[in-house]
Scaffold this motif. Structure first.
Motif, mmCIF file in Angstrom:
data_model
loop_
_atom_site.group_PDB
_atom_site.id
_atom_site.type_symbol
_atom_site.label_atom_id
_atom_site.label_comp_id
_atom_site.label_asym_id
_atom_site.label_seq_id
_atom_site.Cartn_x
_atom_site.Cartn_y
_atom_site.Cartn_z
ATOM 1 N N VAL A 184 -10.959 3.508 -9.789
ATOM 2 C CA VAL A 184 -10.457 2.481 -8.881
ATOM 3 C C VAL A 184 -10.368 1.211 -9.717
ATOM 4 N N GLU A 220 0.849 -1.188 0.000
ATOM 5 C CA GLU A 220 0.000 0.000 0.000
ATOM 6 C C GLU A 220 0.885 1.238 0.000
ATOM 7 N N THR A 271 -5.694 -3.181 -5.181
ATOM 8 C CA THR A 271 -6.619 -2.125 -5.586
ATOM 9 C C THR A 271 -5.815 -0.841 -5.771
ATOM 10 N N GLU A 315 -6.009 8.989 -10.619
ATOM 11 C CA GLU A 315 -6.544 10.331 -10.830
ATOM 12 C C GLU A 315 -5.810 10.915 -12.023
ATOM 13 N N ASP A 340 -11.342 10.093 -12.207
ATOM 14 C CA ASP A 340 -10.763 9.276 -11.156
ATOM 15 C C ASP A 340 -11.301 7.867 -11.334
ATOM 16 N N SER A 351 -13.682 0.735 -12.122
ATOM 17 C CA SER A 351 -14.729 1.707 -11.852
ATOM 18 C C SER A 351 -14.151 3.090 -12.137
ATOM 19 N N SER A 370 -5.905 3.235 -6.971
ATOM 20 C CA SER A 370 -6.686 4.434 -7.302
ATOM 21 C C SER A 370 -5.933 5.202 -8.385
ATOM 22 N N ILE A 413 -3.919 1.310 -3.022
ATOM 23 C CA ILE A 413 -4.632 1.672 -1.798
ATOM 24 C C ILE A 413 -5.005 0.461 -0.950
ATOM 25 N N LYS A 414 -4.900 -0.747 -1.536
ATOM 26 C CA LYS A 414 -5.201 -1.953 -0.768
ATOM 27 C C LYS A 414 -4.512 -3.140 -1.427
#
Length: 152
Positions: free
Chosen positions: A137, A17, A120, A124, A135, A90, A122, A110-111
């Motif tokens: 995920v 992470e 996971t 942007e 943005d 997404s 993210s 982020i995970k």
């Protein structure tokens, strides 16, 4: 190139992470025309200036799927890298992206779920003037194992 060792990306054990990546891409005509030709997408909003002037956008915009392709390409090439597979995506398109814009895509893990073997990330994207245009995920299965080099 069968039989040759290939560089494989980070496995789930290598991902933490907070790891991040930044990619800058310029949206030029050659890339847009290649995308439109490959997908057989004839939407006039993407290429016809006279039509686009009659819309709220006032000029041609970049296809959403092309922006998604930039994201998945960066994941496949860099984080986690070759051998990875997107399993969930997404995305929120905040502002339209226009031809000739330069975008900076910022990725951050982020995970990390080692039980499910999924990271996971993210994402942007910011345009030249500093506006956030999207943005996302993205859930990614990293490669399972590194390919060992042949001793020959």
């Amino acid at each position: 190139m069968i039989g040759k060792p290939r560089k494989i990306g980070k496995t789930i054990e290598d991902i933490e992470e907070g790891q991040s990546l930044s990619v800058t891409e310029s949206i030029e005509d050659d890339r847009l025309l290649l995308y439109l030709g490959l997908t057989n997408d004839a939407n006039p909003l993407y290429i016809q200036h006279d039509y686009a002037q009659t819309t709220e956008y006032q000029k041609p915009i970049v296809p959403s799927a092309m922006l998604m392709g930039i994201i998945t390409s960066a994941i496949s090439k860099h984080l986690p890298g070759p051998g990875s597979h997107v399993v969930n995506f997404s995305i929120n398109f905040i502002e339209p992206v226009y031809h000739y814009e330069t975008l900076t895509f910022d990725f951050e893990v982020i995970k990390v779920d080692k039980m499910k073997d999924v990271a996971t990330i993210s994402v942007e994207a910011i345009n030249g003037p500093g506006d956030r245009v999207l943005d996302a995920v993205v859930m990614v299965k990293p490669p399972l194992a590194k390919i060992e080099e042949s001793k020959e």
